[in-house]
Write a protein that holds these residues in place. Sequence first.
Motif, PDB file in Angstrom:
ATOM      1  N   ASP A   1     -23.343  30.438  67.786  1.00  0.00           N
ATOM      2  CA  ASP A   1     -21.921  30.492  68.148  1.00  0.00           C
ATOM      3  C   ASP A   1     -21.414  31.928  68.145  1.00  0.00           C
ATOM      4  O   ASP A   1     -20.685  32.341  69.051  1.00  0.00           O
ATOM      5  N   PHE A   2     -21.818  32.700  67.133  1.00  0.00           N
ATOM      6  CA  PHE A   2     -21.419  34.113  67.076  1.00  0.00           C
ATOM      7  C   PHE A   2     -21.937  34.869  68.289  1.00  0.00           C
ATOM      8  O   PHE A   2     -21.199  35.610  68.942  1.00  0.00           O
ATOM      9  N   VAL A   3     -23.219  34.685  68.613  1.00  0.00           N
ATOM     10  CA  VAL A   3     -23.834  35.397  69.738  1.00  0.00           C
ATOM     11  C   VAL A   3     -23.190  34.978  71.060  1.00  0.00           C
ATOM     12  O   VAL A   3     -22.889  35.816  71.908  1.00  0.00           O
ATOM     13  N   MET A   4     -22.974  33.682  71.241  1.00  0.00           N
ATOM     14  CA  MET A   4     -22.351  33.189  72.482  1.00  0.00           C
ATOM     15  C   MET A   4     -20.959  33.803  72.651  1.00  0.00           C
ATOM     16  O   MET A   4     -20.604  34.269  73.737  1.00  0.00           O
ATOM     17  N   ASN A   5     -20.169  33.815  71.597  1.00  0.00           N
ATOM     18  CA  ASN A   5     -18.834  34.393  71.665  1.00  0.00           C
ATOM     19  C   ASN A   5     -18.893  35.885  71.948  1.00  0.00           C
ATOM     20  O   ASN A   5     -18.136  36.408  72.772  1.00  0.00           O
ATOM     21  N   LEU A   6     -19.790  36.584  71.286  1.00  0.00           N
ATOM     22  CA  LEU A   6     -19.951  38.022  71.503  1.00  0.00           C
ATOM     23  C   LEU A   6     -20.251  38.324  72.969  1.00  0.00           C
ATOM     24  O   LEU A   6     -19.623  39.190  73.581  1.00  0.00           O
ATOM     25  N   LEU A   7     -21.203  37.599  73.533  1.00  0.00           N
ATOM     26  CA  LEU A   7     -21.593  37.858  74.920  1.00  0.00           C
ATOM     27  C   LEU A   7     -20.510  37.431  75.906  1.00  0.00           C
ATOM     28  O   LEU A   7     -20.251  38.132  76.891  1.00  0.00           O
ATOM     29  N   LYS A   8     -19.875  36.308  75.658  1.00  0.00           N
ATOM     30  CA  LYS A   8     -18.815  35.851  76.567  1.00  0.00           C
ATOM     31  C   LYS A   8     -17.631  36.816  76.584  1.00  0.00           C
ATOM     32  O   LYS A   8     -17.039  37.055  77.633  1.00  0.00           O
ATOM     33  N   THR A   9     -17.286  37.395  75.432  1.00  0.00           N
ATOM     34  CA  THR A   9     -16.177  38.354  75.402  1.00  0.00           C
ATOM     35  C   THR A   9     -16.542  39.671  76.069  1.00  0.00           C
ATOM     36  O   THR A   9     -15.665  40.487  76.332  1.00  0.00           O
ATOM     37  N   ARG A  10     -17.823  39.852  76.350  1.00  0.00           N
ATOM     38  CA  ARG A  10     -18.275  41.048  77.066  1.00  0.00           C
ATOM     39  C   ARG A  10     -18.686  40.724  78.499  1.00  0.00           C
ATOM     40  O   ARG A  10     -19.470  41.409  79.113  1.00  0.00           O
ATOM     41  N   GLN A  11     -18.151  39.626  79.007  1.00  0.00           N
ATOM     42  CA  GLN A  11     -18.287  39.200  80.400  1.00  0.00           C
ATOM     43  C   GLN A  11     -19.696  38.771  80.788  1.00  0.00           C
ATOM     44  O   GLN A  11     -20.158  39.022  81.903  1.00  0.00           O
ATOM     45  N   TYR A  12     -20.389  38.098  79.888  1.00  0.00           N
ATOM     46  CA  TYR A  12     -21.700  37.545  80.202  1.00  0.00           C
ATOM     47  C   TYR A  12     -21.611  36.027  80.298  1.00  0.00           C
ATOM     48  O   TYR A  12     -20.928  35.388  79.497  1.00  0.00           O
ATOM     49  N   ASN A  13     -22.284  35.473  81.295  1.00  0.00           N
ATOM     50  CA  ASN A  13     -22.513  34.029  81.366  1.00  0.00           C
ATOM     51  C   ASN A  13     -23.850  33.789  80.687  1.00  0.00           C
ATOM     52  O   ASN A  13     -24.818  34.498  80.944  1.00  0.00           O
ATOM     53  N   VAL A  14     -23.908  32.785  79.818  1.00  0.00           N
ATOM     54  CA  VAL A  14     -25.116  32.557  79.028  1.00  0.00           C
ATOM     55  C   VAL A  14     -25.729  31.216  79.400  1.00  0.00           C
ATOM     56  O   VAL A  14     -25.054  30.186  79.411  1.00  0.00           O
ATOM     57  N   LEU A  15     -27.019  31.251  79.717  1.00  0.00           N
ATOM     58  CA  LEU A  15     -27.810  30.045  79.936  1.00  0.00           C
ATOM     59  C   LEU A  15     -28.635  29.844  78.677  1.00  0.00           C
ATOM     60  O   LEU A  15     -29.525  30.639  78.366  1.00  0.00           O
ATOM     61  N   LEU A  16     -28.303  28.822  77.932  1.00  0.00           N
ATOM     62  CA  LEU A  16     -28.939  28.572  76.645  1.00  0.00           C
ATOM     63  C   LEU A  16     -30.123  27.644  76.835  1.00  0.00           C
ATOM     64  O   LEU A  16     -29.970  26.477  77.209  1.00  0.00           O
ATOM     65  N   THR A  17     -31.308  28.159  76.624  1.00  0.00           N
ATOM     66  CA  THR A  17     -32.536  27.383  76.697  1.00  0.00           C
ATOM     67  C   THR A  17     -33.354  27.706  75.443  1.00  0.00           C
ATOM     68  O   THR A  17     -32.982  28.563  74.664  1.00  0.00           O
ATOM     69  N   GLU A  18     -34.455  27.008  75.273  1.00  0.00           N
ATOM     70  CA  GLU A  18     -35.355  27.320  74.165  1.00  0.00           C
ATOM     71  C   GLU A  18     -36.740  27.595  74.716  1.00  0.00           C
ATOM     72  O   GLU A  18     -37.167  26.890  75.626  1.00  0.00           O
ATOM     73  N   PRO A  19     -37.444  28.574  74.262  1.00  0.00           N
ATOM     74  CA  PRO A  19     -37.109  29.389  73.103  1.00  0.00           C
ATOM     75  C   PRO A  19     -36.238  30.596  73.426  1.00  0.00           C
ATOM     76  O   PRO A  19     -35.807  31.293  72.519  1.00  0.00           O
ATOM     77  N   ASP A  20     -35.970  30.863  74.708  1.00  0.00           N
ATOM     78  CA  ASP A  20     -35.194  32.044  75.075  1.00  0.00           C
ATOM     79  C   ASP A  20     -33.890  31.669  75.753  1.00  0.00           C
ATOM     80  O   ASP A  20     -33.786  30.628  76.398  1.00  0.00           O
ATOM     81  N   ALA A  21     -32.901  32.539  75.617  1.00  0.00           N
ATOM     82  CA  ALA A  21     -31.625  32.390  76.316  1.00  0.00           C
ATOM     83  C   ALA A  21     -31.476  33.573  77.261  1.00  0.00           C
ATOM     84  O   ALA A  21     -32.058  34.637  77.049  1.00  0.00           O
ATOM     85  N   PHE A  22     -30.672  33.362  78.304  1.00  0.00           N
ATOM     86  CA  PHE A  22     -30.462  34.386  79.324  1.00  0.00           C
ATOM     87  C   PHE A  22     -28.970  34.637  79.455  1.00  0.00           C
ATOM     88  O   PHE A  22     -28.203  33.697  79.664  1.00  0.00           O
ATOM     89  N   ALA A  23     -28.581  35.891  79.347  1.00  0.00           N
ATOM     90  CA  ALA A  23     -27.178  36.270  79.519  1.00  0.00           C
ATOM     91  C   ALA A  23     -27.101  37.166  80.754  1.00  0.00           C
ATOM     92  O   ALA A  23     -27.833  38.152  80.858  1.00  0.00           O
ATOM     93  N   VAL A  24     -26.225  36.797  81.686  1.00  0.00           N
ATOM     94  CA  VAL A  24     -26.093  37.530  82.949  1.00  0.00           C
ATOM     95  C   VAL A  24     -24.693  38.093  83.023  1.00  0.00           C
ATOM     96  O   VAL A  24     -23.707  37.362  82.912  1.00  0.00           O
TER      97      VAL A  24
END
Length: 109
Positions: free
Chosen positions: A78-101
Amino acid sequence: FSRDHLLDMNLTEDDIETILVDTMTGAELVKDFGDCDILLIDVEGAEDAVLKSFDFSVWKPKIIIFESSYLMKDNKMDFVMNLLKTRQYNVLLTEPDAFAVYDSTLVAK
């Protein structure tokens, strides 16, 4: 690295050796080597600490790939998702890796 992360992977204390290595910040990396478009973070359970240390005003990679499975297990996603979203990243959450664009259309004008 996170010692607990390694122990959770069924390693023993005898399997773990601490070695001091030179490190650099994202800003130092850009200053020394120039900008890059893709950042891959794999730091054995400390991805949240690495992302938290970034100065996104100096460097904003177009794509960030990071290990997500341990962040979810340790309730840090949740912390990481919020951090990236507030910096204008869209996040695709998968396992084992996530992708922020990075999405420049999300930048406040």
